[in-house]
Enzyme design. Structure first.
Site, PDB file in Angstrom:
ATOM      1  N   HIS A   1       0.816  -1.223   0.000  1.00 38.36           N
ATOM      2  CA  HIS A   1       0.000   0.000   0.000  1.00 38.36           C
ATOM      3  C   HIS A   1       0.845   1.266   0.000  1.00 38.36           C
ATOM      4  O   HIS A   1       0.331   2.351   0.274  1.00 38.36           O
ATOM      5  CB  HIS A   1      -0.953  -0.005   1.200  1.00 38.36           C
ATOM      6  CG  HIS A   1      -2.005  -1.062   1.109  1.00 38.36           C
ATOM      7  ND1 HIS A   1      -2.691  -1.550   2.203  1.00 38.36           N
ATOM      8  CD2 HIS A   1      -2.500  -1.728   0.040  1.00 38.36           C
ATOM      9  CE1 HIS A   1      -3.542  -2.485   1.808  1.00 38.36           C
ATOM     10  NE2 HIS A   1      -3.448  -2.602   0.505  1.00 38.36           N
TER      11      HIS A   1
ATOM     12  N   CYS B   1       4.234  12.725  -7.610  1.00 43.03           N
ATOM     13  CA  CYS B   1       3.836  13.892  -8.391  1.00 43.03           C
ATOM     14  C   CYS B   1       2.657  13.542  -9.295  1.00 43.03           C
ATOM     15  O   CYS B   1       2.694  12.550 -10.028  1.00 43.03           O
ATOM     16  CB  CYS B   1       5.002  14.398  -9.232  1.00 43.03           C
ATOM     17  SG  CYS B   1       4.581  15.869 -10.217  1.00 43.03           S
TER      18      CYS B   1
ATOM     19  N   CYS C   1       0.749  -8.097  19.540  1.00 44.14           N
ATOM     20  CA  CYS C   1       1.737  -8.662  18.619  1.00 44.14           C
ATOM     21  C   CYS C   1       3.162  -8.459  19.122  1.00 44.14           C
ATOM     22  O   CYS C   1       4.018  -9.341  18.930  1.00 44.14           O
ATOM     23  CB  CYS C   1       1.581  -8.036  17.236  1.00 44.14           C
ATOM     24  SG  CYS C   1       0.054  -8.496  16.386  1.00 44.14           S
TER      25      CYS C   1
END
Length: 287
Positions: free
Chosen positions: A147, A155, A275
């Protein structure tokens, strides 16, 4: 049959694995002070995704989008990798992976945009590289930031992508008080490209956009015999489908998360807890 919580049984499967893929989500970074997106007080409890995380949203209101991502950039810059990041980074060093899975190759696929996964791997590689003979490089496993990264800029005119750790990214964002949506920043005062002058956008993957490295990731998932789901509720596609694909071709799936999610009852192993505590303990008997 409910998923196993037996550490020794999991380590036996890990030891015999030949292709391991870890799919990580926001829960991995919780101990680093990065809020998860769907928990109480998370991003999507405050904002409609369509208002800040689509190309259309940026075109309609780049000021709002940039102020939101400016706040996320500042959190990422201030955060440091936690023990869960470091545990995964150890798996990315082949010589260290071999101590617990001697025949395995390892791939890390992160949905997170904070960049902490890569920072942990790079820091760990530097640390272990110091002990290597001169001229040698510490090899690391593949890490896919599917992602993108919030510290990247892209740009909208020339397409140039750049890692930019400036704080603030531009003077106008410093005055936005870390995401105060009531402040309207003129487009000309938002970040612009140093190469062509075009308007910059956050270098992350938004809704309606394709994740990075999709084909490569699917090829790895298709051959994996062990999938580690870490800090993710597996609600976001395509990552949500990875564990099912591994299970469909006979691989094992192990979940590490703060709480159980829908579908966990179908997994082979389930380790509940933070975690940063659970992952190092189960993998290496530490933390």
């Amino acid at each position: 049959m409910p998923p196993s919580t037996c550490v020794s049984e999991f380590r036996s499967v890990l030891h015999e694995s030949t292709s391991i893929v870890a799919v990580v989500g926001a829960g991995l970074s919780a101990a680093s002070g990065i809020p998860t997106w769907r928990e109480s007080g998370g991003v999507w409890k405050t904002y409609d995704p369509a208002a800040i995380a689509t190309p259309e949203a940026f075109a309609a209101n780049p000021s709002l989008v940039w102020q939101h991502y400016h706040a996320m950039r500042e959190r990422a810059l201030q955060a440091t990798p936690n023990p869960a990041h470091l545990a995964l980074a150890l798996l990315c060093i082949p010589t260290l992976l071999a101590t617990i899975a001697p025949s395995a190759k390892f791939t890390l696929v992160t949905q997170n945009i904070d960049g902490l996964d890569m920072r942990a791997v790079q820091d760990t590689a530097k640390q272990y590289g110091k002990d290597m003979p001169a001229g040698h490089v510490c090899d690391v496993a593949r890490v896919f930031e599917m992602h993108g990264r919030v510290l990247d800029t892209l740009c909208t005119s020339c397409g140039h992508r750049d890692l930019n750790t400036s704080s603030p990214l531009c003077p106008a964002l410093a005055k936005s008080m870390l995401g105060n949506a009531d402040t309207k920043i003129p487009v000309e005062d938002l970040p612009h490209c140093g190469l062509c002058g075009g308007l910059l956008r956050p270098g992350v993957v938004w809704f309606e956009e394709l994740p990075h490295h999709s084909r490569e990731i699917w090829e790895i998932v298709d051959s994996a015999d062990l999938c580690l789901l870490i800090g993710t509720s597996s609600h976001v596609q395509p990552a949500a489908a990875f564990a099912y694909e591994v299970a469909d071709h006979g691989g094992k799936v192990a979940v590490f998360n703060i709480a159980s999610s829908e579908g966990d009852e179908e997994r082979d192993f389930l380790f509940l807890g933070p975690c940063a505590e659970m992952l190092p303990r189960v993998l290496f008997g530490s933390g």
